[in-house]
Design a protein around this motif. Structure first.
Motif, short mmCIF file in Angstrom:
data_model
loop_
_atom_site.label_atom_id
_atom_site.label_comp_id
_atom_site.label_asym_id
_atom_site.label_seq_id
_atom_site.Cartn_x
_atom_site.Cartn_y
_atom_site.Cartn_z
N ASN A 294 3.17 24.84 -37.43
CA ASN A 294 2.95 24.95 -36.01
C ASN A 294 2.67 26.34 -35.60
O ASN A 294 2.48 25.99 -34.40
CB ASN A 294 4.83 25.52 -35.65
CG ASN A 294 5.48 23.71 -36.53
OD1 ASN A 294 4.67 22.59 -37.10
ND2 ASN A 294 6.61 23.71 -35.95
N GLY B 121 5.66 22.79 -26.69
CA GLY B 121 6.88 23.68 -27.50
C GLY B 121 7.75 22.45 -27.28
O GLY B 121 8.03 21.83 -28.16
N SER B 122 9.36 23.53 -27.15
CA SER B 122 10.03 23.15 -27.42
C SER B 122 11.20 23.69 -26.64
O SER B 122 11.48 24.89 -26.42
CB SER B 122 10.54 22.81 -29.25
OG SER B 122 11.90 22.11 -29.51
N GLY C 60 12.80 26.54 -29.10
CA GLY C 60 12.09 27.54 -29.12
C GLY C 60 12.72 28.89 -27.89
O GLY C 60 12.73 29.28 -27.03
N LYS D 125 8.54 27.72 -32.70
CA LYS D 125 8.51 27.00 -30.46
C LYS D 125 8.21 28.48 -29.47
O LYS D 125 7.97 27.94 -28.94
CB LYS D 125 9.56 25.50 -30.85
CG LYS D 125 8.97 24.86 -31.52
CD LYS D 125 7.05 24.48 -30.84
CE LYS D 125 7.00 22.46 -31.79
NZ LYS D 125 6.35 22.16 -31.06
N ALA E 86 7.13 22.37 -22.75
CA ALA E 86 8.64 22.03 -23.03
C ALA E 86 10.17 21.36 -24.00
O ALA E 86 10.52 21.30 -22.91
CB ALA E 86 9.72 23.51 -23.58
#
Length: 325
Positions: free
Chosen positions: A192, A217-218, A221, A235, A260
């Motif tokens: 990652n 992203g996420s 994160g 993330k 994200a």
């Protein structure tokens, strides 16, 4: 005296408001049940999923309920005409949906994948169905040599590289930090973070002004996740990498942004969670359901297309299904 009187009146008003709300609460027998999951797209999306657990790395063809990536309501308009994109983790999930829309907008696509060749071939066919070219590149993004080779192959095949989508990821939950082994932690970070860095470093050498890098992203994160310590860490790092690299590349005319997502139905999650947990996947989102890949992919088009986002760099765009509950 006036100030004291005003303060006393404000406090009295506060208590009166409290009494009114308390009275309403006392007469409420039960809180209303959550409403039906929100459906606001061109077609209806699944609200629950079959109980299923996949062996890593997770194959889309093995899912009982296939992710929706075709985006039949999305009409291309040459936003990426004759551009070239390289997408890691492009064989399935978000990567496949992005590949399809990029092709629909006029781009040729290099699809990087780890081992699921059947999934990758299906993505390649979907790109070609849109009238664009696609190549498959198999390998591990945690290897700098592979990332260099992938970029070189893309440029050799298509003559240039305009868009990099860093999307490949490793995710595996742990409920206790004491169960998070060195091997597990290392694999997550290598895929990652190292993978995103290596691929971006390789790509920048070939990119010209007007090119763009888009990171996946996420929401983890942004908000963290107690069962995804290492994944959330990476993330959050990707978000910081996005902002930092964007500043560095402004003189080169290369934009860097991140999407994200919240919960999205891809092989990543059934290859992480237990079959029982998978059935409820995404119900914690404010909309009450997980997204389908085709609902996320247009954000990647937006960030790649100069006609849409020429003045946007260093941004993290959350696509998480709303806020609150």
């Amino acid at each position: 005296m006036k100030r004291q009187k005003s303060a006393a009146e404000a406090a009295k008003q506060g208590r009166r408001i409290q009494e009114e709300v308390d009275a309403i609460d006392a007469t409420t027998k039960a809180k209303p049940k959550p409403g039906k999951p929100m459906q606001a797209g061109e077609r209806e999306y699944p609200e629950k999923f079959p109980a299923q657990h996949l062996e890593k790395s997770g194959s889309e063809k093995d899912l009982k309920l296939k992710p929706m990536y075709e985006a039949p309501g999305y009409e291309g308009s040459s936003k990426l005409k004759d551009m070239v994109a390289l997408i890691t983790g492009g064989d399935s999930g978000i990567g496949r949906a992005v590949a399809v829309l990029y092709a629909r907008e006029g781009a040729d696509v290099a699809i990087c994948f780890l081992e699921e060749r059947g999934d990758a071939e299906k993505t390649k066919a979907a790109v070609e169905k849109e009238g664009r070219k696609a190549i498959l590149i198999q390998g591990d993004v945690s290897s700098a040599d592979f990332c260099n080779a992938a970029v070189e192959k893309t440029v050799a095949e298509f003559g240039k590289l305009d868009i990099l989508v860093n999307n490949a990821a490793f995710q595996e939950h742990t409920s206790d930090i004491l169960d998070l082994t060195d091997e597990h932690f290392d694999r997550t970070l290598k895929t990652n973070l190292y993978g995103y860095f290596y691929m971006a470093r390789a790509a920048v050498k070939e990119m010209q002004s007007g090119a763009s890098i888009i990171m996946t992203g996420s929401v983890t994160g942004l908000e963290g996740s107690k069962e995804l310590l290492d994944y959330s860490m990476t993330k959050g790092g990707i978000h910081a990498f996005t902002r930092s690299l964007s500043s560095q590349l402004i003189p080169k005319g290369i934009r860097v942004n991140a999407i994200a997502p919240g919960p999205v139905w891809t092989p990543l999650n059934p290859a992480d969670r237990s079959a029982e947990d998978v059935t409820e996947f995404g119900t914690c989102a404010a909309m009450g359901r997980a997204a389908q890949p085709e609902e996320i992919a247009p954000a990647f088009v937006f960030m790649a297309a100069p006609c849409c986002s020429s003045y946007i760099t260093g941004e993290i765009l959350p696509v998480i299904g709303g806020y609150g509950s």
